[in-house]
Enzyme design. Sequence first.
Site, mmCIF file in Angstrom:
data_model
loop_
_atom_site.group_PDB
_atom_site.id
_atom_site.type_symbol
_atom_site.label_atom_id
_atom_site.label_comp_id
_atom_site.label_asym_id
_atom_site.label_seq_id
_atom_site.Cartn_x
_atom_site.Cartn_y
_atom_site.Cartn_z
ATOM 1 N N CYS A 214 0.817 -1.224 0.000
ATOM 2 C CA CYS A 214 0.000 0.000 0.000
ATOM 3 C C CYS A 214 0.846 1.267 0.000
ATOM 4 O O CYS A 214 0.491 2.269 -0.617
ATOM 5 C CB CYS A 214 -0.957 -0.011 1.176
ATOM 6 S SG CYS A 214 -0.144 -0.160 2.761
ATOM 7 N N HIS A 256 -1.399 1.016 7.253
ATOM 8 C CA HIS A 256 -1.934 1.131 5.901
ATOM 9 C C HIS A 256 -1.691 2.551 5.385
ATOM 10 O O HIS A 256 -1.478 3.475 6.171
ATOM 11 C CB HIS A 256 -3.426 0.791 5.900
ATOM 12 C CG HIS A 256 -4.020 0.663 4.526
ATOM 13 N ND1 HIS A 256 -3.397 -0.014 3.505
ATOM 14 C CD2 HIS A 256 -5.193 1.128 4.000
ATOM 15 C CE1 HIS A 256 -4.149 0.038 2.419
ATOM 16 N NE2 HIS A 256 -5.244 0.730 2.692
ATOM 17 N N ASP A 271 -8.385 4.986 -2.140
ATOM 18 C CA ASP A 271 -7.441 3.933 -1.753
ATOM 19 C C ASP A 271 -7.219 3.026 -2.964
ATOM 20 O O ASP A 271 -8.015 2.131 -3.253
ATOM 21 C CB ASP A 271 -8.006 3.131 -0.575
ATOM 22 C CG ASP A 271 -7.015 2.106 -0.037
ATOM 23 O OD1 ASP A 271 -6.102 1.713 -0.776
ATOM 24 O OD2 ASP A 271 -7.174 1.692 1.135
#
Length: 654
Positions: A214, A256, A271
Amino acid sequence: MGTMDFKTDASAVTINLLLIVRPEEAASKEKGLREGQTEGGRGAGLEGDGNGNSRSQPPQGTDLNGRRGPTDLHEQTPPITSGPDKATQVTVEIHHEDTSPQLIKRLSLGKGSQRLRGHDNKVYPWDKSSLKSMPVDLEQFKKLDDYALKVNAKNSVEELVKALLKEARTDLEKVRAIWMWICHHIEYDVVGYHNKSQLSSKPRDVLQMGKSICEGYAELFEHMCSLAGIQCKKLSGHAKGHGYKTGQTFTGDSDHAWNAVYLEGRWHLLDSTWGSGSVDDSFTKFTYRYNEFYFLTHPALFINNHFPDNSNWQLLKPTLTLKEFENNMLHNSNFYMLGLLATQPETPIIQTVNGKASVSVECRSSTLFMFKLKGAEEQGLMTLEKHGMKLDIYPQKTGSHKLEIFAKPSKAEASDDVYKCVVEYVVECESVDKAMRFPKDLHQPVGPSWFSERQGFLRPSHREPVLHTNDGRCSFTFTLSKDISVLTSLHTDGSSLAEDMGRRHVLQIQRRNQVELKVHLPHAGSFVLKIYSKKKSDPGNYDYIFNYLIKCLNTEVKWPAFPQSYSKWLQDYEILEPLSGLLPANRNVQFRLKMHGIAKVLVQAENTYPLTQNKGVWEGTCSTSGCREVFVMVHENANHTFYSHVLKYEVETQ
């Protein structure tokens, strides 16, 4: 007052940040800057992804107009909270070496307010009107999306952005093109996740490798937006992603990373890691599975599973605390993409009361649901409603039970015809209600609903899923809206009711478009009445439609089956008497049968007894002496010499 100069080469610009800050505010502002860039540490991200490598500084690059991009995250200042007395002014001036100063943007942060770039960016709780934080027409994006997916420029990030922007005019279209490309071309690096020391999240490395975690997704997105002239920020925090357990707490470093972009005067969240796909349970295989939900998600929905280190980046008013985030229900993207709106209760851990726990889901349109308690669809009673479903759970063991609820659209395309998990609970059971043990043949949902109406069963006499009878008899009526044939069967646990006998404990009577189902139970207990149908013109099999639960506690109950009927007994014929399929021995028994289009009717016992027609009802008596079986036979045509069997009765043994 303080001035910070970031010098660049002669062709670039000098940026002066003029901050009017009271001394006691300085410490809190410094903390605010730090909060937005906590270094990654542990954990998982994706709705299957992870993160956690040390943060590398974003590379210094130029945008497509030749301007230098930011040298580190401090330049994209997170929201600043003003001090108690005075307003805080932030003036950004851009000086080219050969021009006079020109004011390009002024931010005034009023007393007590929290603003992002001159605009109150905070939003209140979700109004259920849109999943997005700004109007987005996906149909209008189709051409741009198709173009972005086909762009194949991997020599440099600059070349890639240049190619993507050829078809993008507005800032929104630029962000969309970048988003679509990343979601379909960068895969999640499950190997790198387990060995972060070998991993680089620098944009050029992510592009060359074609995969990352991520952190790399977010840095690539930020850098590409910067080159496109779009203000973008990488955010970090905690996520309820892969490996999340209902009710768990979050400690330590963030796990994250995602992004915020500035469009049309507001900040918006997205995202791209979770937009790209998912990993399997063992975290060893990534599958591309594009997820539109995480593009410009409404902040009130994004907070479901993303908790930023800096609470200002929730873009919510009021903001949630970490404790509230931990305690809140996790509604995943499937929940909202299927048009679901809310659940009750709103806490993920629920306690049974007297052995029962209740859950309900609210949705926009007709949706099909199923559930699993500890992996099995049992110990529950689910009813479908027009705008949702209700579920009562009766665990048959004490302790903690995982409850999963699944949904799918009622008019699903073939490719979409799978139930997707939309919400999970943990049911804590302290005591068991043994009386609520359901027959294994009970299908969910139970009782009539919009689904049975759609199949042609209107105006049910019993809308509740469970019917209690004291004398072991009950009756159900429906209006049929379609030209359908109905089939029924009765089931219970154990071997007391064979399948053929189960059919004979339900008597079906059809009067025009009304159907009545008379049920006579063979004994006390819990029974399932299953209802099937098919088009009369359809030669195929009957389709299961719905079922009821029938309960009888009276141990005196012992009803015999109805008489056995044959194919010549038509659906709109009706037995007035005798209803019992078991006749007393050595008696004269009265017969009254409603049948049309018949020339003659005979009852065959030891002897043969003709019935006579009176106002559409065939009547007469028959002696049961000296026989074990009694048949009703018909002459369909006066000219016929043969009879057809339509009903069969048995005679009690002496």
